[in-house]
Enzyme design. Structure first.
Site, short mmCIF file in Angstrom:
data_model
loop_
_atom_site.label_atom_id
_atom_site.label_comp_id
_atom_site.label_asym_id
_atom_site.label_seq_id
_atom_site.Cartn_x
_atom_site.Cartn_y
_atom_site.Cartn_z
N ASP A 61 12.79 4.48 2.62
CA ASP A 61 11.90 3.70 3.48
C ASP A 61 12.67 3.04 4.63
O ASP A 61 12.24 3.10 5.78
CB ASP A 61 11.17 2.62 2.66
CG ASP A 61 10.13 3.21 1.72
OD1 ASP A 61 10.16 4.44 1.50
OD2 ASP A 61 9.30 2.45 1.19
N LEU B 14 3.25 1.90 2.07
CA LEU B 14 3.53 2.34 3.43
C LEU B 14 4.83 1.76 3.98
O LEU B 14 5.05 1.73 5.18
CB LEU B 14 2.35 1.97 4.35
CG LEU B 14 1.02 2.61 3.96
CD1 LEU B 14 -0.09 2.12 4.87
CD2 LEU B 14 1.11 4.14 4.02
N GLY B 15 5.68 1.27 3.08
CA GLY B 15 7.00 0.82 3.51
C GLY B 15 6.98 -0.44 4.33
O GLY B 15 7.83 -0.62 5.21
N SER B 16 6.02 -1.34 4.06
CA SER B 16 5.97 -2.56 4.87
C SER B 16 7.21 -3.41 4.67
O SER B 16 7.72 -4.01 5.62
CB SER B 16 4.69 -3.35 4.59
OG SER B 16 4.69 -3.85 3.28
N SER B 17 7.75 -3.45 3.46
CA SER B 17 8.94 -4.29 3.25
C SER B 17 10.16 -3.69 3.94
O SER B 17 10.99 -4.42 4.48
CB SER B 17 9.21 -4.53 1.76
OG SER B 17 9.85 -3.42 1.17
N ALA C 212 0.82 -1.21 0.00
CA ALA C 212 0.00 0.00 0.00
C ALA C 212 0.86 1.26 0.00
O ALA C 212 0.38 2.35 0.26
CB ALA C 212 -0.93 -0.01 1.21
#
Lengths: 398, 398
Positions: B193, B141-144, B139
């Site tokens: 990120d 939102l920098g999850s990785s 999405a």
């Protein structure tokens, strides 16, 4: 001085919309305005009664004066507010007992002022002016300028200052007196609205500069939606000014972008005229510019939930919409895309109506002042009694 | 090299949002990103089994390898894609039989790559990494990066390269290896990120320049709404590029305005730090900037009907909202106004949920990497089985 015509005439003049550059124009940026398919229709009947009568049923104005009672200011070309005090007092005297709202009162005063300036000293001339308009009043669509231009045409014809409204010199004269009527009504108008009402087409303008006619400008299909949300132009203008003061480095480039949108619009019509782009490409560019201009206006804080709803409804069918004029409610204009079926347009119009808005399918950039001799079945009675819808439909066939 | 800790640890790392300047940053303009209250929580248990296990239940990754089978690339600091072909082939061999989607596969590959780089030649060290995240995946939102930073912390601690994640030197090391994991996953990430995930707070950045920490930046209350409308970042970026090519004189000043919005944001936090403005004035400025930035992005063509709906719903209560990231759907962020009662916020959240969107009440600009020793009742089983809501609620009390 030419002999006045004696057949009843139908005079019409368009409203105006700002196509690009509202608000930015206050900050010395370029704007583009165009005539609107919604118009004022004015019935003119000349007689020898010596009585001058004005009847505007849409705004509840009905008044008449004996020409002998109206003070004269023949050939006066100054600002109406700078007319001799004695003259102004006399006009005020004639308005005694007229208890209309300020704007109606001013329309009647403009009628008197133009008669004072245009009527020769000794004449038994009489006239009846009756006007209807398909323009919503007070919606920033130049309804007063449209009335002023039609009235100036009627009075210039009646008192023999012009013999037609089709040659450039007569149009210049009409525009001058339409501006005078606008000055009576608005005090210090820019002159743009009467200029568009008189000449039609589209004009670009920059504050303090001349109005330039857009080369290659052509009529466009338009949806005009009146949200009917009331707003104060002066408060909205002040809001943009305050934003510019608070965030100068952000707002100034936004205003520059709007300036360049207006310039690009001029350029697009010119390229179309030179056949450098197709009609479809022209429309696609205008759609892009409409969309970007609206977003910039929204960023300047002058949109409104109602305008965003109009954008959402039209946007669902790929129709680009922007606010026009002061914003904060008021009107929105939508470019009808190339080849969009009428059925789709009807659906959008129905959705806008269901949301409580008045939607007009009309055009942009059409004729300025027109005059035509009324024929049987198109008499003053019909003009006065027709519904707005009838007026729009039947008048277009005249 | 320090002795690895042996108690189970909970490591967490935040996601990120772009506060201002998305898209404009592609055209050399300034942008501001900040850490997000939504985080990845990683359970680390070290043992002497010689087996390395990774378990990411939210994205269905579960795999383990014997440390002895993992090729080593000790102290390698180059780009993972430029590692020796023989080494890469060996890693690919270890991934045989793993039939996950590409992104899950890459998360596992990043795990193997960091072990290869960080594990000493001869060790019986074993570990279990289990991670949960309250961040929606994919999405923007920098999850990785949040996962990468937590994993880098876990492996650096396990293999004794750092002894804590609280001193600046250790954080620099974590960030370097988080970036390496991001390179495995994304190929050519900007490094923003992982930098936000590691250090927290907010950073300003310009393409090709260094990330600058925002002076005086402080945590802010935020609503984050995921429209869940899928979009292609590359298509959206190309769209803005095409618009700039078609309308350079219009789009360039719009990008300049966005540049100045980011600069103004930096300046506002600095003025707040110097007590030149109140907290309320700071929030009011940020609200203005959020609103203007969104409108400019909309004008650049990267908004979406869903994002406009989020703006309409939040706007009804005076909450300012902008898209964050690529736009065209995806996520929107809303600044929670000073003193807005929680009841009002709940109403907005319910309306957003009713419209089909996921809305998170969270914060901006909080801590980067955190580590804590797990206490009774906060065991790995609980971490693995908790619902996302439970996770958010209970983990915050750790």
């Amino acid at each position: 001085m030419t002999k006045p015509s004696s057949s009843p005439l139908l005079i019409s003049a368009p409203g105006k919309v700002i196509l690009f550059g509202e608000h930015a124009v206050v900050h010395q940026k370029l704007a583009v305005a165009a005539s609107l398919g919604l118009r004022t229709y004015m019935y003119l009947d000349q007689n020898t009664s010596g009585v001058c009568r004005v009847h505007l049923p849409d705004v509840q104005v009905e008044a008449s004066w004996s020409l002998a009672d109206i003070p004269r200011l023949h050939n006066y070309e100054g600002h109406p507010l700078e007319a001799p005090a004695e003259f102004k007092a006399k006009l005020d005297g004639l308005m005694k007992g007229h208890t209309e709202h300020e704007s109606q009162r001013k329309a009647a005063l403009a009628f008197l002022h133009l008669i004072a300036v245009l009527a020769p000293a000794n004449t038994e001339q009489g006239l009846v002016l009756r006007a209807r308009s398909t323009l919503p009043v007070g919606a920033g669509l130049g309804s007063s300028a449209s009335f002023s231009a039609a009235m100036a045409t009627a009075l210039l014809l009646t008192f023999g200052h012009i013999s037609s409204a089709s040659d450039p010199a007569s149009l210049e004269t009409i525009n001058r007196y339409a501006f005078m009527a606008e000055q009576v009504i608005h005090g210090n108008p820019s002159g743009l609205d009467n200029s568009v009402a008189t000449f039609g087409g589209a004009k670009s303008f920059r504050r303090g500069g001349a109005f330039e006619t857009l080369e290659g400008f052509q009529s466009l299909d338009l949806l005009l939606t009146n949200t009917k949300v009331p707003r104060s132009t002066s408060v909205l203008v002040a809001g943009v000014g305050a934003k510019k003061t608070t965030y100068p480095t952000i707002v100034e480039p936004m205003l520059d972008a709007i300036d360049q949108i207006s310039a690009r619009c001029k350029d697009a019509f010119l390229r179309r005229k030179q056949n450098a782009i197709s009609q479809q490409e022209l429309l696609a560019e205008l759609e892009d510019l409409v969309d970007i201009n609206h977003c910039l206006l929204h960023g300047l804080g002058v949109s409104h939930a109602s305008l965003e709803q109009v954008r959402a409804i039209t946007g669902e069918r790929g129709i680009k919409t922007k606010l026009t004029g002061a914003g904060g409610g008021g009107c929105a204009l939508s470019i009808v895309p190339h080849g969009l079926p009428q059925k789709e347009i009807e659906t959008v119009k129905a959705q806008l109506a269901a949301a409580g808005y008045d939607c007009y399918q009309t055009s942009l950039g059409g004729l300025g002042i027109t005059t035509s001799v009324l024929t049987a079945g198109q008499d003053e009675k019909w003009l006065m009694e027709a519904s707005r819808e009838d007026l729009e439909e039947r008048i277009l066939t005249i």
